[in-house]
Design a protein around this motif. Structure first.
Motif, PDB file in Angstrom:
ATOM      1  N   GLN A  54       0.826  -0.896   0.138  1.00 38.72           N
ATOM      2  CA  GLN A  54      -0.383   0.109  -0.320  1.00 38.72           C
ATOM      3  C   GLN A  54       0.831   1.046  -0.200  1.00 38.72           C
ATOM      4  OE1 GLN A  54      -2.341   1.568  -0.867  1.00 38.72           O
ATOM      5  NE2 GLN A  54      -3.995   1.199   0.607  1.00 38.72           N
ATOM      6  N   SER A  55       0.664   1.857  -1.310  1.00 39.67           N
ATOM      7  CA  SER A  55       1.511   3.537  -1.037  1.00 39.67           C
ATOM      8  C   SER A  55       1.013   4.286   0.438  1.00 39.67           C
ATOM      9  CB  SER A  55       1.724   3.844  -2.580  1.00 39.67           C
ATOM     10  OG  SER A  55       1.449   2.969  -2.905  1.00 39.67           O
ATOM     11  N   LYS A  56       1.499   4.961   0.277  1.00 35.69           N
ATOM     12  CA  LYS A  56       1.029   6.310   1.328  1.00 35.69           C
ATOM     13  C   LYS A  56       0.222   7.446   0.788  1.00 35.69           C
ATOM     14  CE  LYS A  56       4.381   5.516   4.899  1.00 35.69           C
ATOM     15  NZ  LYS A  56       4.952   6.143   6.184  1.00 35.69           N
ATOM     16  N   SER A  57       0.713   7.974  -0.741  1.00 36.66           N
ATOM     17  CA  SER A  57      -0.023   8.617  -1.319  1.00 36.66           C
ATOM     18  C   SER A  57      -0.409   8.043  -2.818  1.00 36.66           C
ATOM     19  CB  SER A  57       0.151   9.832  -0.719  1.00 36.66           C
ATOM     20  OG  SER A  57       1.191  10.432  -1.111  1.00 36.66           O
ATOM     21  N   PHE A  62      -8.020   9.319   1.327  1.00 41.72           N
ATOM     22  CA  PHE A  62      -7.916   9.246   0.271  1.00 41.72           C
ATOM     23  C   PHE A  62      -8.030   9.659  -0.841  1.00 41.72           C
ATOM     24  CE2 PHE A  62      -6.754   6.320   3.112  1.00 41.72           C
ATOM     25  CZ  PHE A  62      -5.559   4.745   2.059  1.00 41.72           C
ATOM     26  N   GLU A 104      -0.914   5.830  -7.354  1.00 42.37           N
ATOM     27  CA  GLU A 104      -0.862   4.154  -7.601  1.00 42.37           C
ATOM     28  C   GLU A 104      -1.454   3.377  -5.273  1.00 42.37           C
ATOM     29  OE1 GLU A 104       1.707   5.886  -6.940  1.00 42.37           O
ATOM     30  OE2 GLU A 104       2.706   6.387  -9.261  1.00 42.37           O
ATOM     31  N   THR A 105      -1.854   4.454  -5.155  1.00 44.55           N
ATOM     32  CA  THR A 105      -1.987   3.806  -3.858  1.00 44.55           C
ATOM     33  C   THR A 105      -3.567   3.283  -4.110  1.00 44.55           C
ATOM     34  OG1 THR A 105      -1.943   5.802  -2.801  1.00 44.55           O
ATOM     35  CG2 THR A 105      -3.895   5.036  -1.197  1.00 44.55           C
ATOM     36  N   ARG A 129      -6.236  -0.011  -7.898  1.00 44.28           N
ATOM     37  CA  ARG A 129      -5.327   1.177  -7.427  1.00 44.28           C
ATOM     38  C   ARG A 129      -6.749   2.980  -7.640  1.00 44.28           C
ATOM     39  NH1 ARG A 129       0.716   1.065  -9.985  1.00 44.28           N
ATOM     40  NH2 ARG A 129      -0.614   2.691 -11.300  1.00 44.28           N
ATOM     41  N   GLU A 187      -7.330  11.062  -8.708  1.00 44.37           N
ATOM     42  CA  GLU A 187      -5.913  10.626  -8.205  1.00 44.37           C
ATOM     43  C   GLU A 187      -5.000  11.669  -7.457  1.00 44.37           C
ATOM     44  OE1 GLU A 187      -5.206   9.877 -12.247  1.00 44.37           O
ATOM     45  OE2 GLU A 187      -6.787   9.793 -11.160  1.00 44.37           O
ATOM     46  N   THR A 219     -14.064   4.868   0.185  1.00 44.24           N
ATOM     47  CA  THR A 219     -12.101   5.135   0.491  1.00 44.24           C
ATOM     48  C   THR A 219     -11.802   4.908   1.747  1.00 44.24           C
ATOM     49  OG1 THR A 219     -11.777   6.998   0.572  1.00 44.24           O
ATOM     50  CG2 THR A 219     -11.337   6.084  -1.313  1.00 44.24           C
TER      51      THR A 219
END
Length: 700
Positions: free
Chosen positions: A40-43, A232, A46-47, A75, A264, A227
């Protein structure tokens, strides 16, 4: 997990190492596992915002499966991911509205293409200042990181009690109860794809929780997913407000709708807003007025365009080029009337399947005696919504031999369809329009080759007008709306799919999108700013020849049924006109331009020189004008640049002395001192070559 369980993650086909799936252990929240596995990306784009279970359902990251389950990671930068972000943003909007206007009642708030909306019952319409204030409130909510928490209602009564002050939500709860009890009316009421509040599963709500205290800040009836938190939602803006009606029915209560968009990333949103601004500049309705091409007079009625002289020239050039190409490709030109007896459309079954799209009948031909008593009843006449039944009558007007097939009939046929006022949109969705319609009658052996030939012809002709980027869409049978047997439909669909695949173009499925009489291939074209337009359609039809009992004499002496191919290349002249107008932003190619050349003298002494040039160009078939207005030359240049004239010819003292002219092009470049004969040859060659690029000093 034991060593024998399925792998925790796969990589995508590119080999780039991007994780697309993972296994969530039984009883574990999906988000927790993604974090532990550093998936999991934080931001950023790609989150992962939700996961998709094996049944295709999107699940919140708080979801914990009952058994080990492989899920797909969704994503933020995917269409599904954006929809979840947008729906979550709609909830934030509704929370902000009820914070600012506590008496506001909630309607529905779904994601839509490129954005979202939410409907509200409020005392006064929203103002631009309201939208600015709501954006500020939304940003505070998003920054606070409120958590979206799913909650199931124990019963319908619990939902009714909680939502007692929300009449529109209560109506949806009642529809849900009716649907769950087997009431078809209740199920039908919930079929609207934009109703996100209730679905087939449990009745649920989503609470927005304070991230520090866990306190419920706001709630909404919703089936989700959402989300994990408001953080998010990386980028959003509110775009406009408008009047709306509850569930789209004007008989229902009037509401206020607020639209927004969410993405995004800020970069993705800015790119979209730039495209939106460019699309607005290219809007064919605005350009049609600015360039004096067409209008929609109230005196005629909604959805019926009138082409002005300059628009008429463009339209005629489009039609004449198309006609020449059709005739050279072996099509025969036919012409049929605008009105017909209703029995023709009963025979074709259009009245059974398409009556809601037809204008009401006119009762004609009744006869009366001297006392006014009807002695002969009248008959229903309809303005035609389709040309195909009349083309069938042309085919059936005499016996046909296999030697005549394939028989390709072509017509610029004007049709009339009753579109509701709410969906009429300039030239792209009108009530009266002209199709470049063709119907091809062939043997079954010729069928596949003919469809392949038609598809090739369509792409070739669209390229003549400057469209280059295409893909195909295959529309298959609507199980609730079709005629003919399943075997015929399967054979027709397989044939179209095979031809489409062999074309080498991308093929996209459109389940249930076919007309009632046969499957179709739609040619989708992308314009200069990347938007997709449905252009041509090719439909394979075994059913209308059966309904009209069409036959031909086969080589063995028997009578056989022809196969019918329906084909509209432009879709409609009007719609294609609009597409080209927006594609070129009004700067039509010189061969289509209503005014191809304008002569602009520097002073009165130079007028005769340019007049001779303009007259000779006219004699060579060029649409040329001489501007003798009492204005400065620079203003004339600006006027004709704004008017999208491809060639401007200037003349001053040096040009007159040298027997020359100077070119001025739309991009501001110039070509000076070109001999008049060479200049005319360049213009005639450019236009007759049907080039679709804009002339410049470098290109000419």
């Amino acid at each position: 997990m034991s060593e024998n369980r399925m792998p925790e993650a796969d990589v995508d086909a590119t080999g780039a190492g991007t994780v697309t799936t993972t296994v969530i252990p039984a009883g574990e929240p999906a988000g927790k596992i993604l974090a532990e596995r550093e998936l999991q990306s934080k931001s950023g784009p790609e989150t992962v915002v939700v996961v998709r279970d094996p049944g295709g359902a999107l699940r919140d990251l708080s979801w914990a499966p009952e058994a080990d389950t492989e899920v797909e990671l969704v994503r933020a930068d995917t269409e599904d991911g954006r929809s979840v972000i947008r729906h979550s943003c709609a909830h934030v909007l509704a929370q902000a509205v009820q914070d600012k206007f506590p008496e506001a009642k909630l309607g529905i708030g779904p994601p839509i293409e490129n954005g979202f909306y939410y409907d509200f019952d409020v005392a006064e319409p929203f103002t631009p200042e309201d939208l600015k204030d709501l954006e500020k409130r939304m940003k505070k909510i998003i920054k606070s990181g409120q958590r979206f928490a799913r909650r199931e209602y124990a019963s319908l009564d619990e939902a009714r009690a909680e939502l007692a002050g929300e009449p529109y939500k209560l109506e949806l709860v009642e529809d849900k109860g009716r649907a769950d009890s087997g009431d078809a009316g209740g199920a039908e009421a919930l079929e609207d794809a934009e109703i996100m509040e209730v679905g087939a599963g449990a009745l649920t709500a989503y609470d927005n929780l304070n991230p520090r205290t866990g306190e419920v800040v706001w709630s909404d009836l919703c089936r989700g997913p959402h989300t994990p938190t408001t953080k998010f939602i990386p980028a959003f803006t509110l775009t406009r407000s408008s009047a709306a009606y509850w569930r789209g029915d004007q008989k229902n209560a009037g509401l206020q709708r607020v639209y927004g968009t969410a993405w995004e990333s800020t970069e993705a949103m800015d790119a979209y807003l730039d495209r939106l601004a460019e699309a607005e500049k290219r809007d064919h309705r605005r350009l049609g007025t600015e360039l004096d091409l067409f209008s929609f007079p109230d005196e005629i009625g909604s959805g019926f365009p009138v082409f002005h002289p300059r628009g008429g020239i463009i339209r005629n050039e489009m039609e004449q080029h198309s006609l020449k190409r059709h005739l050279s490709a072996g099509y025969s030109l036919v012409n049929t009337p605008h009105v017909t007896k209703g029995d023709l459309f009963r025979k074709s079954q259009h009245l059974s399947w398409y009556s809601e799209g037809m204008f009401p009948p006119m009762v004609l031909d009744a006869e009366y005696d001297a006392d006014g008593r009807e002695t002969k009843p009248g008959q229903d006449y309809y303005v035609k919504p389709m040309n195909c039944p009349m083309h069938n009558l042309v085919f059936d007007s005499r016996g046909r031999s296999y030697r005549e097939l394939p028989l390709r009939m072509f017509e610029f046929g004007t049709v009339y369809r009753y579109e509701k006022s709410g969906v009429i949109h300039g030239l792209t969705r009108a009530r009266g329009f002209t199709q470049d319609d063709a119907h091809i009658y062939c043997t079954e052996d010729q069928m596949e080759g003919e469809i392949a030939s038609v598809l090739s012809f369509i792409i070739s002709l669209l390229r003549d007008y400057g469209l280059e980027d295409f893909y195909l869409e295959l529309s298959t049978k609507d199980p609730e709306k079709y005629v003919g047997g399943d075997e015929i439909w399967e054979r027709a669909t397989e044939t179209l799919e095979r031809v489409a695949t062999n074309s080498g173009l991308e093929l996209v499925p459109d389940p249930g999108g076919a007309a009632f009489y046969g499957p179709k291939i739609s040619v989708q074209a992308r314009d200069a700013i990347g938007r997709t337009w449905q252009m041509s359609t090719v439909q394979l039809d075994f059913n209308l020849p059966e309904l009209f009992d069409l036959t031909y004499n086969a080589a063995d002496g028997t009578k056989k049924r022809p196969v019918m191919i329906h084909r509209a290349l432009f879709g409609s002249i009007e719609r294609f006109f609009a597409v080209l107008l927006e594609h070129y932003a009004g700067m039509f190619p010189a061969w289509l331009a209503p005014v191809q050349v304008v002569g602009i003298p520097v002073a009165e002494a130079h007028e005769k020189h340019l007049e001779d040039v303009i007259d000779e160009l006219r004699g060579r078939g060029i649409r040329a004008e001489l501007d003798l207005a009492d204005e400065r030359m620079q203003k004339k240049i600006r006027n004709h640049t704004t008017g999208k004239v491809p060639f401007m010819l200037l003349a001053g003292d040096r040009d007159v002395e040298a027997g020359a002219v100077s070119f001025r092009f739309p991009d501001g470049t110039q070509l000076n001192g070109v001999s008049r004969n060479a200049a005319m040859d360049k213009i005639v060659y450019w236009i007759n070559s049907r080039r679709n690029d804009v002339p410049t000093a470098e290109r000419v």
